[in-house]
Write a protein that holds these residues in place. Structure first.
Motif, PDB file in Angstrom:
ATOM      1  N   GLU A  44      33.304  32.099  41.824  1.00 45.82           N
ATOM      2  CA  GLU A  44      32.552  31.482  40.722  1.00 45.82           C
ATOM      3  C   GLU A  44      32.102  32.505  39.682  1.00 45.82           C
ATOM      4  OE1 GLU A  44      29.418  29.108  42.289  1.00 45.82           O
ATOM      5  OE2 GLU A  44      30.771  27.716  43.323  1.00 45.82           O
ATOM      6  N   ALA A  45      32.618  33.723  39.751  1.00 44.61           N
ATOM      7  CA  ALA A  45      32.361  34.702  38.686  1.00 44.61           C
ATOM      8  C   ALA A  45      32.910  34.145  37.364  1.00 44.61           C
ATOM      9  CB  ALA A  45      33.016  36.038  39.025  1.00 44.61           C
ATOM     10  N   THR A  46      32.127  34.245  36.275  1.00 51.30           N
ATOM     11  CA  THR A  46      32.434  33.564  35.015  1.00 51.30           C
ATOM     12  C   THR A  46      32.601  34.574  33.885  1.00 51.30           C
ATOM     13  OG1 THR A  46      31.063  31.716  35.769  1.00 51.30           O
ATOM     14  CG2 THR A  46      31.654  31.763  33.433  1.00 51.30           C
ATOM     15  N   ASP A  47      33.624  34.339  33.043  1.00 49.99           N
ATOM     16  CA  ASP A  47      33.835  35.225  31.898  1.00 49.99           C
ATOM     17  C   ASP A  47      33.127  34.674  30.671  1.00 49.99           C
ATOM     18  OD1 ASP A  47      35.349  33.096  31.061  1.00 49.99           O
ATOM     19  OD2 ASP A  47      37.243  34.192  30.925  1.00 49.99           O
ATOM     20  N   SER A  48      33.340  35.327  29.528  1.00 51.63           N
ATOM     21  CA  SER A  48      32.645  34.946  28.295  1.00 51.63           C
ATOM     22  C   SER A  48      33.058  33.577  27.784  1.00 51.63           C
ATOM     23  CB  SER A  48      32.911  35.997  27.199  1.00 51.63           C
ATOM     24  OG  SER A  48      34.307  36.101  26.943  1.00 51.63           O
ATOM     25  N   LYS A  49      34.210  33.065  28.233  1.00 48.96           N
ATOM     26  CA  LYS A  49      34.674  31.743  27.819  1.00 48.96           C
ATOM     27  C   LYS A  49      34.296  30.668  28.830  1.00 48.96           C
ATOM     28  CE  LYS A  49      38.610  33.600  25.213  1.00 48.96           C
ATOM     29  NZ  LYS A  49      40.085  33.594  25.069  1.00 48.96           N
ATOM     30  N   ASN A  50      33.402  31.036  29.761  1.00 52.34           N
ATOM     31  CA  ASN A  50      32.889  30.108  30.769  1.00 52.34           C
ATOM     32  C   ASN A  50      33.987  29.641  31.733  1.00 52.34           C
ATOM     33  OD1 ASN A  50      30.500  28.983  31.766  1.00 52.34           O
ATOM     34  ND2 ASN A  50      30.926  26.995  30.848  1.00 52.34           N
ATOM     35  N   ARG A  51      34.981  30.498  31.961  1.00 47.74           N
ATOM     36  CA  ARG A  51      36.036  30.208  32.940  1.00 47.74           C
ATOM     37  C   ARG A  51      35.695  30.874  34.263  1.00 47.74           C
ATOM     38  NH1 ARG A  51      41.225  32.363  29.797  1.00 47.74           N
ATOM     39  NH2 ARG A  51      39.800  34.158  29.748  1.00 47.74           N
ATOM     40  N   LEU A  52      36.029  30.195  35.379  1.00 45.61           N
ATOM     41  CA  LEU A  52      35.769  30.725  36.716  1.00 45.61           C
ATOM     42  C   LEU A  52      36.922  31.611  37.182  1.00 45.61           C
ATOM     43  CD1 LEU A  52      34.359  27.516  38.489  1.00 45.61           C
ATOM     44  CD2 LEU A  52      33.076  29.376  37.410  1.00 45.61           C
ATOM     45  N   PHE A  53      36.571  32.610  38.020  1.00 47.68           N
ATOM     46  CA  PHE A  53      37.598  33.478  38.597  1.00 47.68           C
ATOM     47  C   PHE A  53      38.536  32.648  39.475  1.00 47.68           C
ATOM     48  CE2 PHE A  53      39.023  36.770  41.667  1.00 47.68           C
ATOM     49  CZ  PHE A  53      39.625  37.631  40.767  1.00 47.68           C
ATOM     50  N   GLY A  54      37.970  31.797  40.324  1.00 45.33           N
ATOM     51  CA  GLY A  54      38.724  30.782  41.057  1.00 45.33           C
ATOM     52  C   GLY A  54      39.592  31.288  42.196  1.00 45.33           C
ATOM     53  N   ASP A  55      40.144  30.317  42.949  1.00 49.33           N
ATOM     54  CA  ASP A  55      40.952  30.628  44.139  1.00 49.33           C
ATOM     55  C   ASP A  55      42.276  31.282  43.765  1.00 49.33           C
ATOM     56  OD1 ASP A  55      38.945  29.535  45.656  1.00 49.33           O
ATOM     57  OD2 ASP A  55      39.903  27.568  45.867  1.00 49.33           O
ATOM     58  N   ASN A  56      42.932  30.796  42.735  1.00 56.23           N
ATOM     59  CA  ASN A  56      44.246  31.335  42.379  1.00 56.23           C
ATOM     60  C   ASN A  56      44.163  32.802  41.967  1.00 56.23           C
ATOM     61  OD1 ASN A  56      45.486  28.865  42.884  1.00 56.23           O
ATOM     62  ND2 ASN A  56      45.219  28.159  40.765  1.00 56.23           N
ATOM     63  N   ARG A  57      43.137  33.154  41.171  1.00 59.01           N
ATOM     64  CA  ARG A  57      42.981  34.557  40.785  1.00 59.01           C
ATOM     65  C   ARG A  57      42.614  35.409  41.997  1.00 59.01           C
ATOM     66  NH1 ARG A  57      40.871  31.911  36.197  1.00 59.01           N
ATOM     67  NH2 ARG A  57      41.998  32.426  34.265  1.00 59.01           N
ATOM     68  N   LEU A  58      41.871  34.826  42.943  1.00 63.52           N
ATOM     69  CA  LEU A  58      41.543  35.579  44.153  1.00 63.52           C
ATOM     70  C   LEU A  58      42.808  35.902  44.944  1.00 63.52           C
ATOM     71  CD1 LEU A  58      39.629  36.800  46.198  1.00 63.52           C
ATOM     72  CD2 LEU A  58      39.246  34.505  47.149  1.00 63.52           C
ATOM     73  N   LEU A  59      43.700  34.902  45.131  1.00 62.83           N
ATOM     74  CA  LEU A  59      44.955  35.162  45.853  1.00 62.83           C
ATOM     75  C   LEU A  59      45.806  36.203  45.119  1.00 62.83           C
ATOM     76  CD1 LEU A  59      46.077  31.611  47.097  1.00 62.83           C
ATOM     77  CD2 LEU A  59      45.202  33.519  48.456  1.00 62.83           C
ATOM     78  N   SER A  60      45.778  36.144  43.763  1.00 61.94           N
ATOM     79  CA  SER A  60      46.524  37.146  43.005  1.00 61.94           C
ATOM     80  C   SER A  60      45.914  38.536  43.181  1.00 61.94           C
ATOM     81  CB  SER A  60      46.540  36.781  41.520  1.00 61.94           C
ATOM     82  OG  SER A  60      47.204  35.551  41.309  1.00 61.94           O
ATOM     83  N   ALA A  61      44.571  38.578  43.290  1.00 61.10           N
ATOM     84  CA  ALA A  61      43.889  39.872  43.418  1.00 61.10           C
ATOM     85  C   ALA A  61      44.179  40.546  44.752  1.00 61.10           C
ATOM     86  CB  ALA A  61      42.389  39.685  43.240  1.00 61.10           C
ATOM     87  N   VAL A  62      44.321  39.760  45.836  1.00 58.54           N
ATOM     88  CA  VAL A  62      44.537  40.364  47.156  1.00 58.54           C
ATOM     89  C   VAL A  62      46.005  40.744  47.376  1.00 58.54           C
ATOM     90  CG1 VAL A  62      42.573  39.151  48.153  1.00 58.54           C
ATOM     91  CG2 VAL A  62      44.846  38.101  48.270  1.00 58.54           C
ATOM     92  N   GLN A  63      46.880  40.222  46.516  1.00 59.62           N
ATOM     93  CA  GLN A  63      48.292  40.590  46.653  1.00 59.62           C
ATOM     94  C   GLN A  63      48.450  42.101  46.470  1.00 59.62           C
ATOM     95  OE1 GLN A  63      50.766  38.597  47.575  1.00 59.62           O
ATOM     96  NE2 GLN A  63      49.485  36.738  47.559  1.00 59.62           N
ATOM     97  N   GLY A  64      49.167  42.726  47.387  1.00 58.22           N
ATOM     98  CA  GLY A  64      49.401  44.168  47.303  1.00 58.22           C
ATOM     99  C   GLY A  64      48.369  45.005  48.014  1.00 58.22           C
ATOM    100  N   THR A  65      47.356  44.349  48.634  1.00 57.14           N
ATOM    101  CA  THR A  65      46.336  45.113  49.353  1.00 57.14           C
ATOM    102  C   THR A  65      46.659  45.263  50.832  1.00 57.14           C
ATOM    103  OG1 THR A  65      45.025  43.114  49.824  1.00 57.14           O
ATOM    104  CG2 THR A  65      44.564  44.282  47.754  1.00 57.14           C
ATOM    105  N   GLN A  66      47.815  44.725  51.310  1.00 58.41           N
ATOM    106  CA  GLN A  66      48.109  44.717  52.732  1.00 58.41           C
ATOM    107  C   GLN A  66      48.248  46.121  53.322  1.00 58.41           C
ATOM    108  OE1 GLN A  66      49.800  43.202  50.360  1.00 58.41           O
ATOM    109  NE2 GLN A  66      52.028  43.538  50.499  1.00 58.41           N
TER     110      GLN A  66
END
Length: 541
Positions: free
Chosen positions: A474-496
């Motif tokens: 639920e982290a929010t940017d200046s345009k009031n958009r949420l970080f969300g589940d999809n961005r979270l899955l994208s963020a963890v990609q490559g951390t294995q």
């Protein structure tokens, strides 16, 4: 005694009024002087022209040329001269003349009659006296009389010949031709004296009026403007410089105009400011107390959470790290991990509703209950059921906590877990990231006596569990958009292939890049657990 200082604005107003009054008086005086002079001049012009015209009526125009040429007087001439002398004496003329002026220069003059004032400075010319009078102004005037038949008046004001008025009228023969000119000169010193007297009277009257106006206006202005303005200025300056309780001096201003309204408004404003200062001081002290309590609560909250890496240096079969990044206000996020024995570890992440000290205390209570029941060897299901019942007791603030609890058995690799309304963790298995998305149970502290369902998953070497609070998604940017589940899955990609601390740092950087300069609204809590060996190997080691 302290000298009263007149405000600059008051000086400007008084000066402007005085200057305006002076200019007005000057304009009126000039207008009166001009009107007086004009009327007096018109009367003199009419008078001397009438004299000349009357003299002309007493002349025998047909004999004027004869007298001028023969230069010999006769009985008629003498009789006419006596009449003209009588005009000079009765009308107080300097001189009276009937002359023939020759064109085209109009400078050669032949005098026919020339009676003068007895005892005056002028000498009478004899009949037929001739002279060349080189005066451009005179020649121009006589030319107009001869050629245009005009009746002219000239005013002379000088010290040489004295102030006088000169009039010239034409004399016609029977054919209507101008043959001579009648001229008269009358002193106008009385006019000059009258004008000077009038000017002096006007100046004296103007001075008296100005003094009276300044006195009356000054008294009125001082009473109704200067004194109230100075009192308001002193009161506001003293209040602004020294503060303290406002006096009642402004209430003594009884003006029923804008100044009176201003004085009472300033007095009311001073009272309002004093009251607001007292309230602000009280609120500031209260905020300082609350701030101190919040700082203490934040310290207690952070001190209560486990820290340090690695958390269990003797264990090489797993990697574990957790962080909590608080928002501006004290929140209720919690995480905990505990080795229950050599073969079991407890992992907990939770988020208490609300902010501030109550949420922090509720978090501490929930963490303590969960740890206590886990040490008793209870299953995740039983731990949540008992913790829920305890949290519901005396929960006057109606707080609740979303929580995820997992207990891993190293020897079998089995992870038993319960989800009480918490965001789904991210699991890495078989080279794929996904959510552990079984249907969650109800939150803890919401309703007593609820059953909780337990789930399990098998972990092997290389598998990873990422547990977090909703401050991540639920982290929010200046345009009031949420970080969300999809961005979270994208963020963890490559951390294995990263260790636990590097994984959390990488995800936090992705969140910060997305949020930018927007303030953090909620606590961000993350826990990363990594299985490094198979369960059998871990047990043997």
């Amino acid at each position: 005694m302290r000298r009263r200082k007149i405000p600059i604005i008051t000086k400007k107003i008084v000066s402007s009024v005085i200057i305006t009054g002076f200019l007005l008086c000057t304009v009126i005086s000039i207008a009166g002087y001009w009107s007086f002079t004009t009327q007096f001049k018109n009367q003199y012009d009419t008078s001397v022209l009438s004299i000349c015209a009357t003299v002309r009526e007493n002349l025998n125009a047909e004999k004027l040329i004869y007298y001028g040429r023969q230069k010999t007087p006769d009985a008629e001439y003498e009789a006419t001269r006596e009449v003209l002398q009588d005009f000079v004496d009765k009308f107080d003329l300097n001189l009276l003349y009937v002359s023939i002026v020759e064109p085209p220069e109009y400078s050669h003059i032949t005098y026919v009659f020339n009676p003068v004032k007895k005892g005056g400075k002028w000498k009478e010319f004899p009949i037929g006296y001739e002279e060349d009078y080189k005066n451009e102004q005179y020649s121009a005037s006589i030319k107009r009389v001869y050629e245009n038949g005009e009746m002219l008046v000239r005013h002379t004001f000088n010290t040489r010949s004295g102030s006088h008025i000169t009039a010239n009228v034409p004399v016609y023969d029977k054919s209507g031709t101008v043959i001579a000119v009648v001229g008269t000169q009358k002193p106008v010193q009385e006019f000059v004296n009258a004008r000077h007297s009038y000017l002096k009277l006007i100046l004296i009257a103007e001075i008296i009026f100005a003094v009276a106006f300044i006195f009356v206006f000054g008294s009125y202005f001082n009473t109704n403007f200067i004194s109230p303005v100075m009192m308001i200025t002193r009161e506001t300056d003293h209040f602004a410089s020294w503060g303290g309780e406002p006096s009642d001096n402004l209430l003594h201003i009884k003006n029923r105009d804008e100044l009176g309204i201003l004085a009472h408004s300033v007095h009311q404003m001073e009272n309002d400011v004093c009251r607001n200062i007292k309230e602000l001081t009280k609120v500031t002290a209260e905020k300082e107390r609350i701030s101190t309590e919040l700082n203490l609560a934040a310290k207690i909250q952070l001190d209560a959470l486990p820290s340090g890496y690695p958390p269990f240096p003797d264990r090489k079969d797993f990697d574990l790290f957790a962080t909590m990044t608080p928002a501006k206000e004290v929140g209720g996020d919690l995480y905990d991990y505990m080795l229950l024995d050599d073969d079991h570890i407890m992992l907990v992440v939770g988020d208490v509703s609300g902010k501030g000290v109550p949420a922090a205390l509720f978090m501490m209570t929930a963490k303590t209950l969960i740890s206590s029941y886990a040490e008793q060897g209870l299953s995740p299901k039983e731990i949540f059921e008992r913790t829920n019942n305890q949290l519901c007791k005396g929960n006057e603030e109606n707080l609740f906590v979303t929580c995820w609890l997992g207990i891993l058995t190293f020897s079998t690799g089995e992870l038993k877990y319960v989800n009480a309304g918490h965001p789904f963790p991210v699991i890495y298995q078989k080279e794929n990231f996904s959510f552990l998305s079984e249907k969650p149970n109800f939150v803890l502290g919401g309703m007593s006596g609820l059953p909780y369902q337990e789930h399990s998953v098998k972990l092997t070497a290389g598998d990873r569990i990422f547990v977090y609070t909703d401050g991540v998604t639920e982290a929010t940017d200046s345009k009031n958009r949420l970080f969300g589940d999809n961005r979270l899955l994208s963020a963890v990609q490559g951390t294995q292939n990263m260790n636990a601390p590097d994984t959390l740092t990488h995800i936090k950087n992705k969140i910060d890049e997305f949020v930018g300069e927007t303030d953090q609204f909620d606590d961000i809590t993350m826990l990363q657990f990594i299985m490094k060996n198979d369960s059998a190997k871990g047990a043997e080691e």
